[in-house]
Design a protein around this motif. Structure first.
Motif, PDB file in Angstrom:
ATOM      1  N   THR A   1     -19.691   2.370   9.816  1.00 50.83           N
ATOM      2  CA  THR A   1     -19.643   2.283   8.357  1.00 50.83           C
ATOM      3  C   THR A   1     -20.583   1.229   7.797  1.00 50.83           C
ATOM      4  O   THR A   1     -20.786   1.185   6.585  1.00 50.83           O
TER       5      THR A   1
ATOM      6  N   ASP B   1     -20.224  -2.057   7.575  1.00 47.40           N
ATOM      7  CA  ASP B   1     -19.631  -3.221   6.914  1.00 47.40           C
ATOM      8  C   ASP B   1     -19.281  -4.343   7.884  1.00 47.40           C
ATOM      9  O   ASP B   1     -18.807  -5.397   7.467  1.00 47.40           O
TER      10      ASP B   1
ATOM     11  N   THR C   1      -8.081  -6.180   5.543  1.00 49.94           N
ATOM     12  CA  THR C   1      -7.766  -5.296   6.673  1.00 49.94           C
ATOM     13  C   THR C   1      -8.928  -5.233   7.655  1.00 49.94           C
ATOM     14  O   THR C   1      -8.724  -5.205   8.877  1.00 49.94           O
ATOM     15  N   ARG C   2     -10.134  -5.192   7.125  1.00 50.88           N
ATOM     16  CA  ARG C   2     -11.301  -5.174   8.006  1.00 50.88           C
ATOM     17  C   ARG C   2     -11.371  -6.448   8.846  1.00 50.88           C
ATOM     18  O   ARG C   2     -11.652  -6.384  10.052  1.00 50.88           O
TER      19      ARG C   2
ATOM     20  N   PHE D   1      -5.154  -0.028  -1.585  1.00 49.04           N
ATOM     21  CA  PHE D   1      -5.348  -0.797  -0.359  1.00 49.04           C
ATOM     22  C   PHE D   1      -4.493  -2.060  -0.342  1.00 49.04           C
ATOM     23  O   PHE D   1      -4.813  -3.015   0.343  1.00 49.04           O
TER      24      PHE D   1
ATOM     25  N   GLN E   1       0.824  -1.207   0.000  1.00 48.10           N
ATOM     26  CA  GLN E   1       0.000   0.000   0.000  1.00 48.10           C
ATOM     27  C   GLN E   1       0.858   1.256   0.000  1.00 48.10           C
ATOM     28  O   GLN E   1       0.529   2.257  -0.652  1.00 48.10           O
TER      29      GLN E   1
ATOM     30  N   VAL F   1      -9.154  -4.140   1.304  1.00 47.65           N
ATOM     31  CA  VAL F   1     -10.055  -3.532   2.280  1.00 47.65           C
ATOM     32  C   VAL F   1     -10.705  -4.607   3.139  1.00 47.65           C
ATOM     33  O   VAL F   1     -10.771  -4.498   4.374  1.00 47.65           O
ATOM     34  N   SER F   2     -11.173  -5.665   2.516  1.00 51.11           N
ATOM     35  CA  SER F   2     -11.803  -6.740   3.264  1.00 51.11           C
ATOM     36  C   SER F   2     -10.817  -7.445   4.177  1.00 51.11           C
ATOM     37  O   SER F   2     -11.144  -7.784   5.323  1.00 51.11           O
TER      38      SER F   2
END
Length: 543
Positions: A430, A432, A171-172, A162, A156, A168-169
């Motif tokens: 958010t 998610d 890291t989430r 990302f 990154q 993103v997924s």
């Protein structure tokens, strides 16, 4: 020379050439051009002497092969799965045994569950491990984000974005799989039943079984104030959205079994702004300009919509209309609604109402309403957990009813999530990630926590985090005690859980606490022992 002489000179060898052509035609055949007789042909013929090449004139000459063509290639080894299949065919079917049947049934169930949860199901069963959770392998792509957090962060920093596709997924999932216990707020008084944050993370409000509201400093854990609010147990606390400013800009809604109070965050001494008697489980709309609650004194029940600035009744949703809409599918539901019998399946399902993310629609039990229309818009089928409440997905296009996810636009079932069966859920800011815990008893009694069916649930003593987009489980946090309520601060940095420990001793005592977790941080190696929570916190402060 004269033309006659030259003509005589050219015609002199004609008899000899004609004789040679006649001899060659005898050898090659009448249909072969004599001039092409010695050119090689592609037709090969086999004779006793081996492979020969046939000329266009019909002559066979030995064909000399190169060393590469003469070499005999060794047969390639068969793939592993073909060898296993051939071995099974040659040796016959395995001997049936009781243990083999149990293991086979277990592996089939694991593969069936993995195919339902995977985005790319396969029919060929990969190697299965009995020591860890079975999941189907996923295809890797060159642009896929690395699974390692350090490599993903490095990519990154170098390339931006990302860290690759799915970064993103990943890291989430990395953040929401880690919860570190920071402190435990214990109280020897009444049992704690609900909690919420005020002014960001500054103040933590908890409700008790005696109807009191306790204000705690979320940083130090000190008690700030004790407020006598309700005459019955507090079953729900909700704070309005706060974008900063003065504390008076935020509102708090506290509910008991028969009363809903509206508070201002800086007006505890002056008492509540408004009181709605005969109402339970009040909830704000997204702008905190209206509240919706279920009237418990009316028969049949009604969901009432009030204005928070004037306390004026804006609209009423009638349970009889909802029962009539669903009566064609369930006669018992309409009968319970008409009689208003407490404890009926339909009555328990209507014990909670909530607004959509846009604030235009209301979900009351399994029925979708528009406050501007007297009749319900649609009644969803309750495929599991009859009477269980539901909520809107923050995305605005889905509705979650117990363990089923419905499309709000087409009114069709999208998927079923067995892990959400019998749970209450809350979303992060958010939308998610969702956190789920076992739904509290309908009668708010502590004896219901000891029911064998409840204690066998997977979330009987824990809560879990789940991806709100793919509905896959991220993490599970064991508390070794029942969870009654759970809330997140607006920044999604801290999580508070109300935990109740029912002791099995002779005294039959019940203790409760509010446990604060920091999201995204790994727990200490030593863990958090129940008997040494305070000692562990003091040692950390000294260090």
């Amino acid at each position: 020379p004269s033309p006659a002489a030259s003509q005589q000179h050219a015609s002199t060898p004609a008899p000899a050439a004609a004789a040679a052509a006649a001899d060659l035609s005898k050898e090659t055949g009448p249909n072969i051009n004599p001039l092409l007789s010695y050119l090689p042909s592609r037709q090969l013929s086999r004779s006793a002497g081996g492979l020969q090449r046939r000329l266009s004139g019909g002559l066979d000459v030995p064909h000399r092969m190169t060393p590469i063509a003469e070499a005999v290639t060794e047969p390639k080894p068969l793939p592993l799965h073909v060898q296993v299949a051939a071995r099974d065919v040659m040796t016959g079917p395995p001997v049936n045994s009781r243990l083999g049947g149990i293991v086979t049934a277990y592996l089939k169930q694991q593969h069936r569950t993995a195919c339902l949860a995977s985005a790319q199901p396969v029919s060929v069963v990969p190697p299965v491990s009995l020591l860890k959770l079975y999941t189907l392998p996923t295809a890797s792509r060159p642009l896929q984000a690395p699974a390692n957090m350090a490599l993903r962060r490095g990519r990154q920093e170098l390339f931006g974005g990302f860290g690759g596709r799915g970064g993103v997924s990943a890291t989430r999932r990395f953040v929401w799989s880690r919860f570190r216990l920071t402190q435990t707020l214990r109280d020897d008084g009444p049992i704690l039943t609900a909690c919420t944050f005020l002014r960001g993370f500054d103040v933590l409000v908890s409700g008790t079984a005696n109807g009191e509201l306790k204000l705690h400093d979320a940083y130090s854990g000190d008690n700030i104030e004790l407020i006598g609010a309700h005459t019955a147990s507090v079953n729900l606390l909700q704070a309005s959205p706060w974008q900063g400013g003065t504390p008076g800009d935020q509102l708090l809604l506290s509910s008991s079994r028969s009363e809903v109070l509206l508070w201002r965050a800086d007006g505890w001494d002056t008492g509540p702004l408004f009181t709605w008697n005969g109402l339970t489980r009040g909830r704000f709309n997204p702008t905190a300009s209206q509240i919706v609650g279920v009237a418990v004194s009316s028969s049949p029940r009604q969901a009432c919509l009030y204005d928070t600035s004037t306390s004026v009744l804006l609209s009423t949703l009638d349970e009889a209309a909802a029962a009539a809409a669903a009566g064609s599918g369930s006669a018992a539901t309409a009968a319970n609604a008409a009689s208003g019998a407490a404890g009926g399946e339909f009555v328990r399902g209507t014990a909670s109402a909530c607004f959509s993310p846009s604030g235009e629609l209301i979900l009351w039990g399994a029925t979708l309403w528009d406050p501007r229309v007297p009749a319900p818009l649609h009644t969803f089928d309750q495929l599991s957990g009859a009477g269980a409440g539901g909520c809107f997905h923050p995305g605005g296009s889905e509705i979650i009813l117990n363990s089923e996810v419905w499309d709000l636009r087409t009114r069709k079932l999208l998927r079923s999530v067995p892990a959400l069966d019998g749970t209450s859920i809350t979303f992060n800011s958010t939308g998610d990630v969702l956190c789920a815990w076992l739904r509290r008893p309908a009668d708010d009694s502590m004896a219901a926590l000891l029911q064998p069916k409840r204690r066998r649930h997977a979330l009987a003593t824990s809560f879990m985090s789940m991806d709100a987009r793919s509905y896959t489980e991220i993490g599970n946090v064991q508390l070794e005690r029942a969870v009654l309520d759970l809330c997140l601060d607006p920044s999604d940095s801290y999580l508070a859980a109300v935990a109740v420990d029912v002791n099995g001793g002779m005294d039959g005592g019940v203790s409760s606490s509010v446990r604060l977790y920091e999201v995204g941080r790994q727990r200490p190696v030593a863990g958090d022992d129940d008997d040494s929570d305070g000692a562990g916190e003091e040692s950390e402060e000294e260090e």
